[in-house]
Design a protein around this motif. Structure first.
Motif, PDB file in Angstrom:
ATOM      1  N   LEU A   1       0.831  -1.216   0.000  1.00  0.00           N
ATOM      2  CA  LEU A   1       0.000   0.000   0.000  1.00  0.00           C
ATOM      3  C   LEU A   1       0.860   1.258   0.000  1.00  0.00           C
ATOM      4  N   ARG A   2       1.897   1.246   0.817  1.00  0.00           N
ATOM      5  CA  ARG A   2       2.784   2.418   0.888  1.00  0.00           C
ATOM      6  C   ARG A   2       3.443   2.686  -0.460  1.00  0.00           C
ATOM      7  N   ASP A   3       3.987   1.640  -1.090  1.00  0.00           N
ATOM      8  CA  ASP A   3       4.708   1.834  -2.343  1.00  0.00           C
ATOM      9  C   ASP A   3       3.751   2.194  -3.475  1.00  0.00           C
ATOM     10  N   GLN A   4       2.513   1.696  -3.422  1.00  0.00           N
ATOM     11  CA  GLN A   4       1.533   2.108  -4.435  1.00  0.00           C
ATOM     12  C   GLN A   4       1.279   3.617  -4.349  1.00  0.00           C
ATOM     13  N   ASP A   5       1.144   4.131  -3.139  1.00  0.00           N
ATOM     14  CA  ASP A   5       0.903   5.568  -2.989  1.00  0.00           C
ATOM     15  C   ASP A   5       2.137   6.382  -3.357  1.00  0.00           C
ATOM     16  N   ILE A   6       3.308   5.849  -3.057  1.00  0.00           N
ATOM     17  CA  ILE A   6       4.530   6.565  -3.436  1.00  0.00           C
ATOM     18  C   ILE A   6       4.630   6.661  -4.953  1.00  0.00           C
TER      19      ILE A   6
ATOM     20  N   LEU B   1      10.675   8.156  -9.892  1.00  0.00           N
ATOM     21  CA  LEU B   1       9.513   7.350 -10.257  1.00  0.00           C
ATOM     22  C   LEU B   1       9.931   5.928 -10.637  1.00  0.00           C
ATOM     23  N   ALA B   2      11.013   5.812 -11.402  1.00  0.00           N
ATOM     24  CA  ALA B   2      11.492   4.476 -11.768  1.00  0.00           C
ATOM     25  C   ALA B   2      11.905   3.695 -10.525  1.00  0.00           C
ATOM     26  N   ARG B   3      12.556   4.379  -9.590  1.00  0.00           N
ATOM     27  CA  ARG B   3      12.953   3.717  -8.345  1.00  0.00           C
ATOM     28  C   ARG B   3      11.739   3.294  -7.532  1.00  0.00           C
ATOM     29  N   ALA B   4      10.721   4.147  -7.496  1.00  0.00           N
ATOM     30  CA  ALA B   4       9.502   3.818  -6.748  1.00  0.00           C
ATOM     31  C   ALA B   4       8.785   2.629  -7.375  1.00  0.00           C
ATOM     32  N   ARG B   5       8.739   2.569  -8.714  1.00  0.00           N
ATOM     33  CA  ARG B   5       8.101   1.431  -9.364  1.00  0.00           C
ATOM     34  C   ARG B   5       8.867   0.135  -9.081  1.00  0.00           C
ATOM     35  N   ALA B   6      10.198   0.221  -9.069  1.00  0.00           N
ATOM     36  CA  ALA B   6      10.992  -0.968  -8.735  1.00  0.00           C
ATOM     37  C   ALA B   6      10.738  -1.409  -7.298  1.00  0.00           C
ATOM     38  N   ASP B   7      10.638  -0.445  -6.384  1.00  0.00           N
ATOM     39  CA  ASP B   7      10.335  -0.791  -4.989  1.00  0.00           C
ATOM     40  C   ASP B   7       8.959  -1.440  -4.871  1.00  0.00           C
ATOM     41  N   LEU B   8       7.995  -0.953  -5.658  1.00  0.00           N
ATOM     42  CA  LEU B   8       6.662  -1.542  -5.623  1.00  0.00           C
ATOM     43  C   LEU B   8       6.692  -2.985  -6.110  1.00  0.00           C
ATOM     44  N   GLU B   9       7.429  -3.266  -7.159  1.00  0.00           N
ATOM     45  CA  GLU B   9       7.534  -4.643  -7.647  1.00  0.00           C
ATOM     46  C   GLU B   9       8.212  -5.542  -6.610  1.00  0.00           C
ATOM     47  N   THR B  10       9.195  -4.984  -5.914  1.00  0.00           N
ATOM     48  CA  THR B  10       9.846  -5.753  -4.852  1.00  0.00           C
ATOM     49  C   THR B  10       8.859  -6.067  -3.728  1.00  0.00           C
ATOM     50  N   SER B  11       8.056  -5.080  -3.354  1.00  0.00           N
ATOM     51  CA  SER B  11       7.053  -5.296  -2.312  1.00  0.00           C
ATOM     52  C   SER B  11       6.005  -6.312  -2.754  1.00  0.00           C
ATOM     53  N   ARG B  12       5.616  -6.262  -4.025  1.00  0.00           N
ATOM     54  CA  ARG B  12       4.660  -7.254  -4.531  1.00  0.00           C
ATOM     55  C   ARG B  12       5.243  -8.663  -4.471  1.00  0.00           C
ATOM     56  N   ALA B  13       6.510  -8.789  -4.861  1.00  0.00           N
ATOM     57  CA  ALA B  13       7.149 -10.107  -4.825  1.00  0.00           C
ATOM     58  C   ALA B  13       7.243 -10.633  -3.398  1.00  0.00           C
ATOM     59  N   ARG B  14       7.556  -9.759  -2.458  1.00  0.00           N
ATOM     60  CA  ARG B  14       7.624 -10.174  -1.054  1.00  0.00           C
ATOM     61  C   ARG B  14       6.239 -10.562  -0.547  1.00  0.00           C
ATOM     62  N   TYR B  15       5.221  -9.845  -0.975  1.00  0.00           N
ATOM     63  CA  TYR B  15       3.840 -10.177  -0.590  1.00  0.00           C
ATOM     64  C   TYR B  15       3.483 -11.573  -1.079  1.00  0.00           C
ATOM     65  N   ILE B  16       3.807 -11.872  -2.332  1.00  0.00           N
ATOM     66  CA  ILE B  16       3.491 -13.198  -2.880  1.00  0.00           C
ATOM     67  C   ILE B  16       4.243 -14.279  -2.121  1.00  0.00           C
ATOM     68  N   ALA B  17       5.513 -14.022  -1.781  1.00  0.00           N
ATOM     69  CA  ALA B  17       6.306 -15.033  -1.078  1.00  0.00           C
ATOM     70  C   ALA B  17       5.730 -15.335   0.300  1.00  0.00           C
ATOM     71  N   ILE B  18       5.166 -14.347   0.970  1.00  0.00           N
ATOM     72  CA  ILE B  18       4.675 -14.536   2.335  1.00  0.00           C
ATOM     73  C   ILE B  18       3.207 -14.962   2.343  1.00  0.00           C
ATOM     74  N   ILE B  19       2.375 -14.282   1.561  1.00  0.00           N
ATOM     75  CA  ILE B  19       0.931 -14.531   1.574  1.00  0.00           C
ATOM     76  C   ILE B  19       0.567 -15.724   0.704  1.00  0.00           C
ATOM     77  N   GLY B  20       1.281 -15.890  -0.403  1.00  0.00           N
ATOM     78  CA  GLY B  20       0.998 -17.012  -1.284  1.00  0.00           C
ATOM     79  C   GLY B  20       0.123 -16.673  -2.462  1.00  0.00           C
ATOM     80  N   ARG B  21      -0.183 -15.384  -2.668  1.00  0.00           N
ATOM     81  CA  ARG B  21      -0.988 -14.972  -3.815  1.00  0.00           C
ATOM     82  C   ARG B  21      -0.682 -13.500  -4.099  1.00  0.00           C
ATOM     83  N   PRO B  22      -0.958 -13.022  -5.326  1.00  0.00           N
ATOM     84  CA  PRO B  22      -0.630 -11.625  -5.665  1.00  0.00           C
ATOM     85  C   PRO B  22      -1.524 -10.649  -4.912  1.00  0.00           C
ATOM     86  N   PRO B  23      -1.028  -9.446  -4.650  1.00  0.00           N
ATOM     87  CA  PRO B  23      -1.853  -8.421  -4.005  1.00  0.00           C
ATOM     88  C   PRO B  23      -2.806  -7.790  -5.016  1.00  0.00           C
ATOM     89  N   GLU B  24      -4.076  -7.863  -4.724  1.00  0.00           N
ATOM     90  CA  GLU B  24      -5.085  -7.308  -5.622  1.00  0.00           C
ATOM     91  C   GLU B  24      -6.046  -6.437  -4.825  1.00  0.00           C
TER      92      GLU B  24
END
Length: 354
Positions: free
Chosen positions: A148-153, A199-222
């Protein structure tokens, strides 16, 4: 934990509502609890530890075994009689069957030590599961808030880029009419380039956060929903320290390991004490020889053994287990200090975040 407290406290001020409502924080926690492989490993560890208790209980029960054999035997014998030598031949099928039951009466307190060791290992496995659950759920909350934080950033960075693009366009128009210099245009271009890089750095951070979410939760953040409720916390630092000292799973697991070390002393010391058991046995044999075709026997024997000298091995094992008790006590104290230090650090971060 420090980052989590800071993220949760700042989340209502930083995060904006998402238009797509699909997942709440509770949904993410449930999914992490069900899907995370680390939790599955910890649950299986508890089940494996329970088998240790079943094995310890089995030592109090009698053991029963049967054995048998069957074969073919050809016997030829020569004898001297009043009528001269004679030869006798016989084809036998010897069979034997044995049933034996053994009941241990006294094992030098080994069985009680094994029971206490099994119970301590079960408690340790359960506390390990609790600790793993806390780690996974904490990581799930952190991953949820991080997305959520990285999406807003990213959204803020995109708006910033759009604003600087408009500013650059206006500056160029003003340059055309002579209101500004080329230096002003160059400065606007530099700010825009920096904003695009951010902006490019923020988008990369968001993808990293999404990947970490999938690794922990087991499904993509939607369509994650903004977190608006802060976690309940103790009223004071002293209360937080007291709660951690009473119920922290890592500390309780260390205490379980300490109890297991003491039980191991009892087990090792049993090798120096007498052992008493009762053995009941029933045997049946057929076709033993040409003159004895069948034999049956039953017996009940009380067996006693007492070690006198074993080269110092058992004494060394006993001393070693006592040393390990001291090590376990030291690890428990070290774990207690670490828990208290972490609580104090987390409390300070929470106060600063507020």
């Amino acid at each position: 934990m420090r980052n989590l407290f800071a993220s949760l406290v700042l989340a209502p001020a930083v995060l904006a509502p998402c238009p797509a409502l699909a997942d709440t924080l509770e949904d993410a926690l449930v999914a992490a609890h069900v899907n995370n492989p680390n939790l599955l490993d910890a649950r299986l560890a508890v089940r494996a530890a329970r088998e240790d208790r079943a094995q310890a209980i089995s030592n109090y029960l009698p053991s029963l075994g049967i054995s048998g054999s069957v074969g073919v035997q050809s016997v030829e014998s020569d004898t001297d009689g009043i009528f001269g030598p004679s030869t006798t031949e016989a084809d036998l099928e010897p069979t034997t069957a044995t049933a034996q039951v053994t009941q241990q009466i006294f094992t030098g307190f080994r069985r009680s030590g094994q029971s206490r060791l099994a119970n301590a290992n079960i408690d340790g496995a359960r506390e390990g599961l609790r600790s793993r659950e806390q780690d996974v759920l904490l990581a799930a909350v952190d991953a949820y808030v991080g997305v959520l934080r990285d999406q807003d950033i990213v959204r803020l960075r995109e708006e910033h880029v759009i604003g600087l693009e408009r500013l650059l366009s206006g500056t160029r128009r003003r340059l055309d009419v002579g209101e500004v210099s080329r230096t002003d245009v160059a400065q606007a271009q530099t700010r825009l380039a920096g904003a695009r890089a951010n902006l490019a750095r923020a988008r990369a951070d968001l993808e990293t956060s999404r990947a970490r979410y999938i690794a922990i939760i087991g499904r993509p953040p939607e369509g994650l929903i903004m977190v608006t409720t802060l976690p309940e916390t103790p009223r004071s630092l002293d209360e937080a320290v007291r709660m951690a000292d009473d119920a922290h799973p890592d500390l309780r697991r260390a205490q379980s390991a300490e109890r297991a070390a003491r039980a191991q002393v009892t087990i090792e010391r049993a090798a120096l004490l007498p052992q008493v058991s009762i053995v009941g046995r029933a045997d049946e044999s057929n076709d033993l020889s040409t003159t004895e075709l069948r034999r049956e026997s039953t017996s009940a024997v009380a067996q006693f053994s007492m070690p006198l000298f074993e080269g110092g091995y058992a004494w060394s094992r006993t001393r070693q287990s006592r040393i390990n008790v001291g090590r376990a006590e030291a690890r428990t104290e070290a774990q207690r200090r670490e828990v208290v230090a972490n609580v104090m650090a987390a409390w300070s971060d929470l106060s600063a975040s507020r």
